[in-house]
Scaffold this motif. Structure first.
Motif, PDB file in Angstrom:
ATOM      1  N   ALA A  91      -7.171  -9.037  -9.488  1.00  0.00           N
ATOM      2  CA  ALA A  91      -7.674  -7.746  -9.014  1.00  0.00           C
ATOM      3  C   ALA A  91      -7.851  -7.658  -7.501  1.00  0.00           C
ATOM      4  CB  ALA A  91      -8.981  -7.402  -9.719  1.00  0.00           C
ATOM      5  N   PRO A  92      -8.414  -8.669  -6.809  1.00  0.00           N
ATOM      6  CA  PRO A  92      -8.618  -8.505  -5.353  1.00  0.00           C
ATOM      7  C   PRO A  92      -7.318  -8.257  -4.588  1.00  0.00           C
ATOM      8  CG  PRO A  92      -9.955 -10.307  -6.184  1.00  0.00           C
ATOM      9  CD  PRO A  92      -9.035  -9.916  -7.298  1.00  0.00           C
ATOM     10  N   ALA A  93      -6.285  -9.085  -4.851  1.00  0.00           N
ATOM     11  CA  ALA A  93      -5.038  -8.933  -4.104  1.00  0.00           C
ATOM     12  C   ALA A  93      -4.306  -7.647  -4.495  1.00  0.00           C
ATOM     13  CB  ALA A  93      -4.131 -10.145  -4.351  1.00  0.00           C
ATOM     14  N   VAL A  94      -4.286  -7.350  -5.788  1.00  0.00           N
ATOM     15  CA  VAL A  94      -3.638  -6.114  -6.245  1.00  0.00           C
ATOM     16  C   VAL A  94      -4.362  -4.897  -5.686  1.00  0.00           C
ATOM     17  CG1 VAL A  94      -3.192  -4.710  -8.284  1.00  0.00           C
ATOM     18  CG2 VAL A  94      -2.607  -7.136  -8.295  1.00  0.00           C
ATOM     19  N   GLY A  95      -5.688  -4.932  -5.705  1.00  0.00           N
ATOM     20  CA  GLY A  95      -6.461  -3.821  -5.165  1.00  0.00           C
ATOM     21  C   GLY A  95      -6.203  -3.597  -3.687  1.00  0.00           C
ATOM     22  N   ARG A  96      -6.097  -4.676  -2.915  1.00  0.00           N
ATOM     23  CA  ARG A  96      -5.828  -4.523  -1.470  1.00  0.00           C
ATOM     24  C   ARG A  96      -4.468  -3.888  -1.231  1.00  0.00           C
ATOM     25  NH1 ARG A  96      -8.497  -9.586  -1.328  1.00  0.00           N
ATOM     26  NH2 ARG A  96      -6.498 -10.717  -1.426  1.00  0.00           N
ATOM     27  N   PHE A  97      -3.476  -4.268  -2.020  1.00  0.00           N
ATOM     28  CA  PHE A  97      -2.143  -3.681  -1.873  1.00  0.00           C
ATOM     29  C   PHE A  97      -2.194  -2.172  -2.095  1.00  0.00           C
ATOM     30  CE2 PHE A  97       1.675  -2.042  -3.911  1.00  0.00           C
ATOM     31  CZ  PHE A  97       2.678  -2.443  -3.056  1.00  0.00           C
ATOM     32  N   TRP A  98      -2.804  -1.754  -3.198  1.00  0.00           N
ATOM     33  CA  TRP A  98      -2.802  -0.326  -3.519  1.00  0.00           C
ATOM     34  C   TRP A  98      -3.707   0.467  -2.579  1.00  0.00           C
ATOM     35  CZ3 TRP A  98       0.816   1.858  -6.252  1.00  0.00           C
ATOM     36  CH2 TRP A  98       1.590   1.051  -7.100  1.00  0.00           C
ATOM     37  N   GLN A  99      -4.737  -0.161  -2.033  1.00  0.00           N
ATOM     38  CA  GLN A  99      -5.557   0.517  -1.027  1.00  0.00           C
ATOM     39  C   GLN A  99      -4.718   0.863   0.192  1.00  0.00           C
ATOM     40  OE1 GLN A  99      -9.101   1.309  -0.811  1.00  0.00           O
ATOM     41  NE2 GLN A  99      -8.362   2.359   1.027  1.00  0.00           N
ATOM     42  N   ARG A 100      -3.841  -0.065   0.602  1.00  0.00           N
ATOM     43  CA  ARG A 100      -2.978   0.224   1.750  1.00  0.00           C
ATOM     44  C   ARG A 100      -1.947   1.304   1.422  1.00  0.00           C
ATOM     45  NH1 ARG A 100      -3.041  -5.495   2.151  1.00  0.00           N
ATOM     46  NH2 ARG A 100      -0.879  -5.633   1.389  1.00  0.00           N
ATOM     47  N   VAL A 101      -1.397   1.240   0.219  1.00  0.00           N
ATOM     48  CA  VAL A 101      -0.368   2.211  -0.171  1.00  0.00           C
ATOM     49  C   VAL A 101      -0.947   3.622  -0.243  1.00  0.00           C
ATOM     50  CG1 VAL A 101       1.061   2.966  -2.117  1.00  0.00           C
ATOM     51  CG2 VAL A 101       1.108   0.574  -1.386  1.00  0.00           C
ATOM     52  N   LEU A 102      -2.083   3.762  -0.926  1.00  0.00           N
ATOM     53  CA  LEU A 102      -2.640   5.083  -1.210  1.00  0.00           C
ATOM     54  C   LEU A 102      -3.611   5.571  -0.148  1.00  0.00           C
ATOM     55  CD1 LEU A 102      -3.395   4.450  -4.993  1.00  0.00           C
ATOM     56  CD2 LEU A 102      -1.680   6.052  -4.105  1.00  0.00           C
ATOM     57  N   ASP A 103      -4.182   4.631   0.613  1.00  0.00           N
ATOM     58  CA  ASP A 103      -5.277   4.933   1.531  1.00  0.00           C
ATOM     59  C   ASP A 103      -6.508   5.406   0.769  1.00  0.00           C
ATOM     60  OD1 ASP A 103      -6.408   4.946   4.104  1.00  0.00           O
ATOM     61  OD2 ASP A 103      -6.048   7.096   4.341  1.00  0.00           O
ATOM     62  N   TYR A 104      -6.658   4.937  -0.453  1.00  0.00           N
ATOM     63  CA  TYR A 104      -7.885   5.141  -1.223  1.00  0.00           C
ATOM     64  C   TYR A 104      -7.921   4.150  -2.373  1.00  0.00           C
ATOM     65  CZ  TYR A 104      -5.258   7.958  -4.762  1.00  0.00           C
ATOM     66  OH  TYR A 104      -4.391   8.400  -5.729  1.00  0.00           O
ATOM     67  N   GLY A 105      -9.073   3.997  -2.958  1.00  0.00           N
ATOM     68  CA  GLY A 105      -9.213   3.136  -4.119  1.00  0.00           C
ATOM     69  C   GLY A 105     -10.669   2.977  -4.513  1.00  0.00           C
ATOM     70  N   PRO A 106     -10.981   3.140  -5.797  1.00  0.00           N
ATOM     71  CA  PRO A 106     -10.040   3.576  -6.839  1.00  0.00           C
ATOM     72  C   PRO A 106      -9.801   5.087  -6.841  1.00  0.00           C
ATOM     73  CG  PRO A 106     -12.184   3.184  -7.816  1.00  0.00           C
ATOM     74  CD  PRO A 106     -12.295   2.763  -6.376  1.00  0.00           C
ATOM     75  N   ALA A 107     -10.750   5.870  -6.301  1.00  0.00           N
ATOM     76  CA  ALA A 107     -10.644   7.333  -6.390  1.00  0.00           C
ATOM     77  C   ALA A 107     -10.245   7.922  -5.046  1.00  0.00           C
ATOM     78  CB  ALA A 107     -11.965   7.938  -6.855  1.00  0.00           C
ATOM     79  N   ASP A 108      -9.451   8.964  -5.099  1.00  0.00           N
ATOM     80  CA  ASP A 108      -9.075   9.735  -3.913  1.00  0.00           C
ATOM     81  C   ASP A 108     -10.305  10.452  -3.381  1.00  0.00           C
ATOM     82  OD1 ASP A 108      -8.018  11.449  -2.023  1.00  0.00           O
ATOM     83  OD2 ASP A 108      -6.961  12.704  -3.484  1.00  0.00           O
ATOM     84  N   PRO A 109     -10.727  10.187  -2.136  1.00  0.00           N
ATOM     85  CA  PRO A 109     -11.905  10.887  -1.608  1.00  0.00           C
ATOM     86  C   PRO A 109     -11.721  12.394  -1.516  1.00  0.00           C
ATOM     87  CG  PRO A 109     -10.785   9.675   0.136  1.00  0.00           C
ATOM     88  CD  PRO A 109     -10.163   9.248  -1.159  1.00  0.00           C
ATOM     89  N   LEU A 110     -10.474  12.857  -1.448  1.00  0.00           N
ATOM     90  CA  LEU A 110     -10.211  14.297  -1.432  1.00  0.00           C
ATOM     91  C   LEU A 110     -10.165  14.880  -2.840  1.00  0.00           C
ATOM     92  CD1 LEU A 110      -7.470  14.603   1.332  1.00  0.00           C
ATOM     93  CD2 LEU A 110      -9.953  14.832   1.556  1.00  0.00           C
ATOM     94  N   ARG A 111     -10.171  14.014  -3.846  1.00  0.00           N
ATOM     95  CA  ARG A 111     -10.180  14.421  -5.255  1.00  0.00           C
ATOM     96  C   ARG A 111      -9.011  15.365  -5.577  1.00  0.00           C
ATOM     97  NH1 ARG A 111     -16.561  15.614  -6.190  1.00  0.00           N
ATOM     98  NH2 ARG A 111     -15.950  15.837  -8.375  1.00  0.00           N
TER      99      ARG A 111
END
Length: 385
Positions: A91-111
């Protein structure tokens, strides 16, 4: 008009309502009232209705009263929220990858875009998923994400440490003149404007609605605290995709001029588009399941496999052919699945619809029903109050 309490449902943990409107201009009148009533409301204005999400029952009652004053009725039967779940032992490494891709995690702050929930799993699944994401962001944001060298036929594919794939696509500026430089094409054409007061936010939404109605274009107008997002919807800015005789670039120029005249400031880093790709051996059968289960509609273009939320509130799904000889990959359970949150009183009906469309019930517990499509891609129907 029904009692205000009947307008609202808890969807994905949030008090949510959908008020049907005859036009963007009519909806903008309610949106303006809402931002004056509660600064924290999340408002998604469409040509056919207005979705509102608020923090509590007191705010909900005030919004329902405002809608009733404007002669607008709620329709809770259409409420839903689609999110994505990724299972991993890392989870830590996978989460960091997707945080960079999406610029959010887990939820989009703009919803606006789907949440990406990362859940623990030790199940071995070494082969490629049959589900991946497309993420489109401005070119500068893609470069800044720093997710390494891309691969694939278009040079945009990246994989997280588990091999889950994303096509991270750089967008571009809309048009070739300064009249539309506030706009980014990220599959949608989108402009995001920072506002400094509720009056400025209200006026921009009202002006944008009037301009779009005059042009006959079903613009998406989202209001967030201190922000107005103007969005064409996927590919709708292109002349041959929507079946309308509309010069969207000209409309975008008018919207940009109006926003600047009102003193709003464009934020070019914010536009983002997220969609899901499903590989299928029998595209027609799998696509038919997801059309029914999600209540989506088909893309009007010849040759396009896209399906989308008729209110354009949830992510687009696209289907592509899977090699039918790839039997092992077809049998492997995906590391990614989809969760659909619906009001508790609609969950049984949604489950029945999914099963009638070729789904298989894999498991059921309180507020949670796990369904597989005809090729084993999983959908969890959530109905927790």
């Amino acid at each position: 008009m029904s009692d205000p309490g009947s307008d609202w449902r808890v969807v994905d943990g949030v008090m949510t309502a959908w008020f049907e409107v005859p036009s963007l201009t009519s909806g903008a009148a309610l949106a303006g009232r809402i931002v004056e009533l509660t600064a924290g409301a999340v408002v998604d204005l469409r040509a056919t209705g207005l979705r509102v999400r608020v923090d509590g029952a007191g705010q909900a009652g005030a919004v329902s009263t405002a809608a009733r004053d404007l002669g607008l009725a709620a329709n809770p039967a259409v409420l839903q929220q689609l999110n994505v779940v990724l299972e991993t032992a890392n989870a830590p490494a996978v989460g960091r990858f997707w945080q960079r891709v999406l610029d959010y995690g887990p939820a989009d702050p703009l919803r606006r875009d789907p949440a990406l929930h990362i859940r623990p799993s030790t199940e071995e699944r070494p082969l490629r998923n049959r589900i991946h994401l497309d993420v489109v962001r401005p070119a500068a944001a893609v470069e800044q994400a720093g997710v390494g060298e891309a691969s694939g036929p278009y040079g945009v594919c990246h994989a997280d440490p588990d091999g889950n794939e994303v096509d991270l696509v750089p967008g571009d500026v809309l048009g070739e003149t300064a009249a539309t430089t506030d706009w980014q094409t990220v599959f949608s054409a989108m402009a995001c404007y920072r506002t400094t007061s509720t009056a400025q936010q209200r006026d921009l939404a009202t002006t944008a609605a009037a301009l779009a109605d005059e042009a006959g274009f079903p613009l998406l107008i989202d209001l967030r605290p201190g922000l107005v997002i103007l969005d064409s919807g996927k590919d709708q800015w292109e002349d041959d995709t929507h079946g309308l005789d509309v010069d969207f670039t000209g409309l975008a120029a008018g919207l940009q001029a109006a926003a600047r005249e009102l003193g709003a400031t464009a934020d070019p880093a914010l536009p983002r588009f997220v969609q899901l790709f499903l590989d299928a051996a029998d595209v027609a059968a799998v696509r038919a399941f997801w059309l029914a289960a999600l209540g989506y509609v088909t893309d009007r273009r010849d040759g396009a496999s896209d399906i989308h939320d008729p209110r354009r509130l949830n992510p687009v799904l696209v289907f592509q052919q899977l090699d039918t000889s790839d039997a092992e990959r077809r049998r492997q359970r995906n590391r990614i699945h989809v969760e659909l949150a619906v009001p508790p009183d609609l969950a049984r009906e949604r489950l029945a619809t999914a099963l009638a469309a070729g789904g298989r019930l894999l498991g059921e517990s309180q507020g949670r029903r796990l369904v597989a499509d005809p090729e084993g891609n999983e959908l969890v129907i959530l109905s927790q109050a």
